[in-house]
Write a protein that holds these residues in place. Structure first.
Motif: not given
Lengths: 472, 255
Positions: A341-363
């Protein structure tokens, strides 16, 4: 409020709810264990993952041509195919079909794409009733909630919560915390809805181009009822779900069910290839397939992000994600939670809306390790972090650069200068060592739950020199 | 342990990449790593101009800022000697992420050649030096936390274990969910402190529950996070980098 502040608020709510955290911990532990047991032979698992990844990669590489083939074969089979570029168009197509049939009642099987479309809200605003028939979806619909997991949508609720909810919404049913009794009650209520519905809606797990077949995986039998009892069946799916041939389905199905719930097979596997034919006694008179793009073509255009479209929606990445286990699905925000979801949803709904999700991971990589089709999830999360702070906006991701802050960029520039200039670095560490006792021992949120690390009296640079290690 | 990896024979000289965290906070761990290698008869070179592998900026999405730092590191290790790194996380950056960062750039080939020379410390001790350890310490129970990068990116969790198992008086105890992340994740712990706190609390509990006398890890980031939490709560064993632990138990101070 910024997307970060909103996310933090949802996270805090989740973390402060011990019941919720227990529910997720116990369920995710159980799901991880089941998947592990479903693949006792690890070499077989790795081989199957490679096969699955290749099937999906191949299908994506040939997606435009496969979609055309799918449309031609579905049409030949009597399935009516509709293309929707946007969510609005997809909803409008569903509404039009309902209106053509003067239909007001829809019974739904589980479909994450319909969540993406917020279809229930759209149709309800137009005076249509949409009843979820998957037990989990039914439970959360009663409580006006969204799914918290793509496979187990009501996993955040305990049986006591469900019992109280059933009692509140159906006062005539005796109160029970027994799962079988609750299931039976729901089943009885839903039987009437299946019977009365004029439209049945479902998702699609695999759309087979070669034959024009829609495959649907499920356990409860509600999916089959949705696609056979009402006179009209609408299937909605993202365009990426197309696969080349029937022979591609068995390996993917094997991976899907074992990765999702640890099951070797599910109770039901539906292959829908046409509406009711003359002389047949059951089945819908019309079948429609709505193919939704909603930015998927845009994702398709990037040679790296492209891999996000390989997903078969098994949920294994969320089951194995230590962050998802702590905060649950609702904290994420968009319909699909967890790493994918953190990968797909920011791409579908915009990094300005859900980009924070990509940072919410320790990788930490647990998601990539679990993914049955080898989506490089950590690498994609990493890429999105770059997309949201990059200065030049030459790429195709929506909301590119939107999270770049002047202050943060300046800090990294300074950091870069120090670490790219050895003399500066050595002077800085020497100063830090000299004044180590003057450095405050509380550093923001770090020291709320940890002691602050102390700078050593001598750096390794100094020690190495003193111990006689050569420089070059 | 992966059987497919190929390792060179024992070299005469190696470079040591100390990492910035070790340099500033845990220098004894770096020194111990160098001493372990030197004891095997290999000359260890510690280039003074090295600073940081660049991972913090790379992971934060600031790729251009990482690039400048990376190029400075590569310059520090000009000869074809192996480069040994006492951290799964930094080794993963140097070996796997550098080629990613420079994939389409003029330096790509040079970077790839450099990345092929990278070894994580425990993998180097086990596979290249084939080190044999003689335990001089008292009996003790040890819990191992292999970092996510050591475990998944570098695949050296088995090498960590193999080294500890060579020590006669060390009993290795296993924590529940040993493969789960401790919640550090570099900037993650700062950007999402609440989630990180929940993760480290569980990890600290799992380690404390083993009854171990000592926590050992091959990564100082995890140690800083986990032992920092345990010290703050006043429970749990003390933590040590695996290099310090191995050196202390096998080194006779009188010799």
């Amino acid at each position: 409020m910024t997307q970060k502040a909103e996310f933090d608020q949802r996270v805090k709510q989740a973390l402060d709810n011990p019941q919720l955290r227990r529910n997720f911990r116990v369920t995710m532990d159980g799901l991880m264990e089941k998947r592990d047991k479903a693949f006792p032979d690890k070499a077989f698992l790795e081989e199957l993952r490679t096969i699955g990844a290749n099937i999906r990669a191949n299908a994506l590489a040939r997606q435009p041509e496969l979609l055309e083939q799918l449309e031609a074969n579905c049409t030949r089979n009597g399935i009516q195919v509709h293309w929707a570029e946007t969510i609005e168009q997809a909803n409008r197509i569903v509404l039009d079909i309902m209106e053509r049939h003067h239909a007001t009642r829809m019974i739904k099987g589980k479909s994450m794409v319909s969540e993406e479309m917020q279809m229930n809200h759209f149709l309800e605003a137009k005076g249509k009733s949409c009843v979820e028939s998957d037990l989990g979806e039914y439970i959360i619909q009663l409580d006006n909630e969204a799914p918290s997991h793509i496979i187990a949508p009501a996993i955040h609720k305990s049986k006591q919560e469900v019992a109280r909810l059933f009692k509140a919404k159906h006062p005539d049913i005796p109160y029970s915390e027994d799962i079988d009794t609750l299931t039976r009650s729901a089943r009885q209520i839903l039987r009437r809805k299946f019977h009365d519905a004029e439209i049945g809606l479902s998702g699609v797990n695999f759309a087979v181009a070669e034959t024009g077949t829609l495959c649907l995986v499920e356990n409860e039998g509600n999916g089959r009822l949705c696609t056979t009892v009402p006179p009209v069946h609408i299937a909605v799916t993202g365009i990426e779900k197309v696969v080349e041939k029937l022979a591609d389905v068995p390996p993917l199905l094997k991976l899907l069910t074992r990765s999702a719930t640890g099951q070797h097979i599910t109770t039901y596997f539906n292959m829908i290839s046409s509406p009711r034919k003359p002389g047949e006694r059951d089945g819908p008179k019309e079948v429609h397939l709505v193919l939704l793009d909603n930015q998927r073509s845009r994702i398709y255009g990037d040679s790296e992000l492209f891999d996000s479209l390989r997903c078969i929606r098994c949920g294994a990445c969320m089951n194995h994600c230590p962050v998802y286990t702590r905060i649950g699905g609702h904290a994420y925000g968009p319909p699909i939670p967890g790493p994918i979801g953190s990968v797909i949803e920011p791409q579908k709904f915009g990094l300005e809306n859900f980009g924070v999700l990509a940072t919410a991971s320790t990788l930490c990589g647990a998601c990539g390790e679990a993914c049955p089709v080898r989506i490089p999830l950590p690498k994609l999360l990493h890429r999105l972090r770059y997309e949201q702070v990059r200065e030049d906006r030459t790429g195709a991701t929506i909301g590119q650069g939107s999270q770049r802050s002047g202050k943060e960029a300046l800090i990294w520039k300074l950091w870069s200068w120090i670490h790219a200039t050895p003399l500066v670095y050595r002077s800085a560490t020497r100063l830090a060592s000299l004044f180590r006792n003057r450095i405050p021992n509380r550093i923001g949120p770090w020291s709320q739950v940890r002691t602050t690390p102390r700078i050593a009296p001598k750096s390794l640079h100094q020690l190495a020199r003193e111990e006689g290690f050569k420089h070059e | 342990m992966s059987l497919t990896k190929q390792y060179p024979g024992k070299p005469e000289k190696v470079y040591f990449f100390g990492t910035c965290l070790i340099d500033l906070l845990y220098p004894q761990a770096g020194l111990a790593g160098m001493q372990l290698i030197r004891r095997e008869g290999v000359q260890v070179i510690f280039p003074q101009d090295q600073t940081c592998c660049g991972q913090p900026a790379w992971n934060a999405g600031y790729r251009e800022q990482a690039e400048a730092v990376v190029l400075n590191q590569i310059r520090c290790f000009p000869e074809e000697y192996p480069v040994v790194v006492p951290s799964g996380s930094c080794a993963g950056m140097l070996r796997n992420q550098y080629p990613e960062l420079f994939r389409d750039k003029p330096e790509a080939q040079q970077v790839e050649r450099f990345s092929k020379r990278i070894f994580e410390l425990t993998e180097f001790l086990v596979h290249v030096l084939k080190i044999e350890l003689k335990d001089l310490g008292q009996p003790t129970k040890v819990a191992l936390h292999a970092s996510c990068s050591a475990r998944r990116e570098m695949d050296v969790a088995g090498e960590h274990e193999a080294l500890l198992q060579q020590l006669e008086n060390v009993q290795l105890v296993e924590q529940v969910r040993k493969a789960e992340c401790c919640g550090f994740g570099g900037t993650f712990a700062v950007k999402h402190p609440d989630i990180s706190a929940a993760m480290v609390a569980d990890k600290a509990q799992a380690i404390t529950d083993t009854g171990a006398d000592q926590l050992v890890s091959g990564d100082c980031g995890c140690l800083m996070n986990i032992t920092g939490h345990m010290e703050h709560q006043g429970v749990g064993p003390k933590g040590q980098h695996i290099a310090s632990f191995l050196w202390e138990r096998t080194h006779d101070p009188k010799s």
